[in-house]
Scaffold this motif. Structure first.
Motif, PDB file in Angstrom:
ATOM      1  N   ASP A   1       0.870  -1.165   0.053  1.00 14.53           N
ATOM      2  CA  ASP A   1      -0.040  -0.106  -0.030  1.00 14.53           C
ATOM      3  C   ASP A   1       0.843   1.242  -0.153  1.00 14.53           C
ATOM      4  O   ASP A   1       1.698   1.576   0.540  1.00 14.53           O
ATOM      5  CB  ASP A   1      -1.041   0.032   1.371  1.00 14.53           C
ATOM      6  CG  ASP A   1      -2.117   0.933   0.970  1.00 14.53           C
ATOM      7  OD1 ASP A   1      -2.305   1.432  -0.035  1.00 14.53           O
ATOM      8  OD2 ASP A   1      -2.541   1.279   1.943  1.00 14.53           O
ATOM      9  N   GLY A   2       0.479   2.302  -0.586  1.00 11.78           N
ATOM     10  CA  GLY A   2       0.872   3.611  -0.541  1.00 11.78           C
ATOM     11  C   GLY A   2       1.697   4.105  -1.986  1.00 11.78           C
ATOM     12  O   GLY A   2       2.456   5.197  -1.920  1.00 11.78           O
TER      13      GLY A   2
ATOM     14  N   ARG B   1     -12.235   2.125  -7.602  1.00 14.83           N
ATOM     15  CA  ARG B   1     -11.554   3.290  -8.042  1.00 14.83           C
ATOM     16  C   ARG B   1     -11.895   4.005  -9.367  1.00 14.83           C
ATOM     17  O   ARG B   1     -12.899   3.248  -9.944  1.00 14.83           O
ATOM     18  CB  ARG B   1      -9.985   2.705  -8.118  1.00 14.83           C
ATOM     19  CG  ARG B   1      -9.670   2.424  -6.707  1.00 14.83           C
ATOM     20  CD  ARG B   1      -8.097   2.327  -6.762  1.00 14.83           C
ATOM     21  NE  ARG B   1      -7.684   1.869  -5.362  1.00 14.83           N
ATOM     22  CZ  ARG B   1      -6.467   1.888  -4.931  1.00 14.83           C
ATOM     23  NH1 ARG B   1      -5.461   2.520  -5.541  1.00 14.83           N
ATOM     24  NH2 ARG B   1      -6.206   1.962  -3.575  1.00 14.83           N
TER      25      ARG B   1
ATOM     26  N   ARG C   1       0.102   7.488  -2.542  1.00 14.67           N
ATOM     27  CA  ARG C   1       0.816   8.676  -1.947  1.00 14.67           C
ATOM     28  C   ARG C   1       2.251   9.097  -2.073  1.00 14.67           C
ATOM     29  O   ARG C   1       2.738  10.155  -2.315  1.00 14.67           O
ATOM     30  CB  ARG C   1       0.598   8.305  -0.388  1.00 14.67           C
ATOM     31  CG  ARG C   1      -0.837   8.709   0.045  1.00 14.67           C
ATOM     32  CD  ARG C   1      -1.088   8.019   1.440  1.00 14.67           C
ATOM     33  NE  ARG C   1      -1.076   6.558   1.418  1.00 14.67           N
ATOM     34  CZ  ARG C   1      -1.313   5.686   2.262  1.00 14.67           C
ATOM     35  NH1 ARG C   1      -0.995   6.100   3.504  1.00 14.67           N
ATOM     36  NH2 ARG C   1      -1.469   4.438   1.970  1.00 14.67           N
TER      37      ARG C   1
HETATM   38 MG    MG Z   1      -4.097   2.324  -0.505  1.00 15.90          MG
END
Ligand code: MG
Ligand code: IPE
Ligand code: IPE
Length: 260
Positions: free
Chosen positions: A10-11, A61, A14
């Protein structure tokens, strides 16, 4: 050393945002982190690596992001599977594959078939995977199979007397044998990057006694060093499986004495 490491990567979004780049750039860099992690697991002698690539909820999404993720998946299947094969990695995909295009399903089937005899490291990619979906499909298949077997044995033992069975209770073992990762032991170590401390519908059944490691590091930055840190933390833990610490110490002493 953990035998099975499962990771929620995850990430990516970001990571890209911090660099004023589109989210897609983060996903692309994420593929490099996958390569490095697979290599590190191979070097460390880890037997199973399971990566959460796309959850059953990720269809929510924006359509353009979903489409880029699918393109990256196709690209990875086209370019990486041969390398996995050269490195003796067995490749598997788990999840509900029905919604994927025929091209993706074909590439998955070919990759799994090509690498099926390797035993060093098994890399499983969870795609359109959900832990609830997995438990449900396993329960349904286990129940169907059990009912057929029970009916068949009744027909042999007492063909006239028995009423037609509508239900046959399944056991925990029978359910577990139908989970999509029944070929692997349950994960020893679970890692989630990106700072979020949740399971997000990953391997719900199999994580019952797994050790958890959460890190702030974003997935594109993850690599060998990060994996070693997680393993180091795992090695400090005492896995009690419901027993007391004293019981573990005494059984270890007995085992050591037996070896000596
Ligand atoms: Mg995520
Ligand atoms: C994980 O990164 C990749 C997938 C879920 C496919 P994210 O895309 O969730 O990144 P963040 O959480 O938005 O930073
Ligand atoms: C979990 O990440 C799924 C994958 C990494 C594939 P998400 O970013 O989708 O999880 P939530 O939505 O923050 O729980």
């Amino acid at each position: 050393m953990p035998r099975h490491v499962a990771i929620i990567m995850d990430g990516n979004g970001r990571w890209a945002k911090q660099r004023f780049m589109p989210r897609v750039a983060g996903h692309k860099r994420g593929v490099s982190a996958v390569r490095e992690t697979v290599k590190a697991c191979g070097d460390l002698g880890i037997e199973y690596l399971t990566l959460f690539a796309f959850s059953s909820e990720n269809w929510r999404r924006p359509a353009d992001e979903v489409s880029v993720l699918m393109q990256l998946f196709v690209g990875a299947l086209e370019n990486e599977v041969a390398k996995l094969n050269d490195n003796k990695v067995r490749f598997k995909v788990v999840g509900d594959l029905a919604p994927f295009d025929a091209r993706i399903r074909e590439l998955i089937a070919r990759g799994e078939d090509l690498t099926k005899d390797h035993t060093k490291l098994t890399l499983t990619v969870a795609a359109n995977y959900g832990g609830r979906w997995d438990i449900l499909q396993a329960a349904n298949r286990a129940q169907k199979e059990k009912l057929q077997q029970t009916r068949a044995s009744q027909a042999i033992d007492a063909p006239e007397a028995s009423p037609i069975l509508e239900f046959a209770e399944i056991t925990e073992t029978e359910l577990a044998q139908h989970l999509s990762m029944a070929y692997a032991p349950e994960p020893d170590l679970f890692i989630r990057t990106g700072g979020e401390e949740r399971i997000s519908n990953f391997l719900l059944w199999q994580l019952a006694y797994t050790e958890f490691h959460f890190t702030q590091e974003l997935w594109p930055d993850f690599g060998r060093e990060s994996l070693l840190k997680a393993i180091d933390s795992y090695r400090q833990r005492e896995r009690r499986f419901g027993r007391t610490s004293e019981q573990l110490v005494s059984s270890k002493t007995t085992a050591d004495a037996n070896v000596a």
